[in-house]
Enzyme design. Structure first.
Site, short mmCIF file in Angstrom:
data_model
loop_
_atom_site.label_atom_id
_atom_site.label_comp_id
_atom_site.label_asym_id
_atom_site.label_seq_id
_atom_site.Cartn_x
_atom_site.Cartn_y
_atom_site.Cartn_z
N SER A 185 0.81 -1.22 0.00
CA SER A 185 0.00 0.00 0.00
C SER A 185 0.84 1.27 0.00
O SER A 185 0.44 2.29 -0.57
CB SER A 185 -0.95 0.01 1.20
OG SER A 185 -1.88 -1.05 1.11
N HIS A 248 0.04 3.68 4.61
CA HIS A 248 -0.86 4.30 3.64
C HIS A 248 -0.65 5.82 3.62
O HIS A 248 -0.51 6.43 2.55
CB HIS A 248 -2.32 4.01 4.01
CG HIS A 248 -2.67 2.55 4.01
ND1 HIS A 248 -2.20 1.67 4.96
CD2 HIS A 248 -3.44 1.82 3.16
CE1 HIS A 248 -2.68 0.47 4.71
NE2 HIS A 248 -3.43 0.52 3.62
#
Length: 301
Positions: A185, A248
């Site tokens: 991610s 993230h």
């Protein structure tokens, strides 16, 4: 009078000849465009509309080719899928929809108690926590990464992707120092962050109607992925292990800084752009702080 008449007739014929030549040249040019530069580059035309502002699209189309092909994104995706299949199928698992036991013992995962194994700060991107996790990352990095690599080539896309991966693991080691970390991610969010900033800055030139759709799609994907990450972090079953989601956010910031400068320099020399060096200097300062924190201040020590 006869001579004047003959001269006038000759001028008329010459005018017709010139018009016919211009008409023929125009037709050949249209045929040429149909056959050579742009008909055979239909995919590149679509990619240019989605990836580039209007003022540089023609430059891209004039030199567009598939050499080298988007090898980086495809190779990374195959490697991530292969590792997932290995842990889902060949390693003992109670279930393969959400992986726990196998990946938590993996030498690839970021493990806060084994931070001296420095490769884990990068290799964690190859390991995923479940089907939804890997499908989300693979779909996004292929759908967005391949067009980006067609335009900017593998070296630049790889730089942004890996900057997001490293930023993700280092941020996790600071803000979530006792938690495991898996998934690509950080790299995916770096690509999205760079593209997102490019669309925002060049919104009017990148087809406004489609620009809104693109922004909404990105926001929807981010919301879905962050939701899954938050679930893995805060609502994990009692017999499982929570996984950090800081990657993230850090990957997104890496994309909005380094990624934006890289993707906005399509027709410019990247190394001559002062914005690139400012972004690199800021990134390296954060990396140095993270290294210092991990050596001297981390609660995981």
């Amino acid at each position: 009078m006869a001579a004047a008449h003959d001269l006038e007739m000759e001028n008329v014929h010459m005018g017709r000849d010139i018009e016919e030549e211009l008409e023929e040249e125009k037709k050949m040019r249209e045929d040429g465009e149909g056959k050579d530069p742009f008909k055979n580059k239909k995919v590149h035309r679509i990619v240019s509309k989605w990836m580039l502002p209007e003022n540089v699209r023609r430059t891209y189309l004039e030199r567009a080719n598939c050499l080298p092909p988007p090898v980086f994104i495809i190779s990374i995706s195959i490697a991530e899928l292969a590792v997932f299949i290995y842990y889902a199928v060949w390693k003992p698992q109670k279930q393969w929809i959400t992986l726990d036991t196998g990946i938590l013992e993996s030498p690839l995962i970021y493990n806060p108690t084994k931070r001296e194994e420095a490769w884990r700060f990068i290799s964690y991107m190859l390991v995923h926590a479940g089907v939804q996790h890997i499908l989300g990352n693979l779909i996004m990095q292929l759908v967005l990464g391949i067009p980006l690599e067609m335009v900017h080539k593998g070296l630049r896309v790889g730089l942004v992707y890996l900057a997001g991966v490293i930023a993700g693991s280092l941020a996790s080691s600071i803000f979530d120092p006792l938690k495991y970390l898996v998934g690509a991610s950080g790299g995916v969010y770096a690509l999205m962050g760079g593209y997102f900033m490019n669309v925002l800055v060049n919104f009017r030139e990148m087809i406004p109607a489609f620009g809104i759709v693109r922004l909404l799609i990105i926001i929807l994907i981010i919301a879905s992925d962050v939701g899954f990450a938050l679930y893995r972090r805060f609502f994990v079953p009692a017999n499982g292990s929570p996984v950090s989601f800081a990657a993230h956010i850090a990957g997104g910031f890496a994309g909005m800084s380094i990624g934006y400068t890289v993707f906005s320099c399509f027709d410019k020399a990247l190394l001559k752009d002062p914005r690139f060096w400012i972004a690199i200097a800021a990134y390296l300062a954060c990396v140095l702080f993270a290294v210092f924190f991990n050596i001297f201040l981390s609660p995981a020590n």
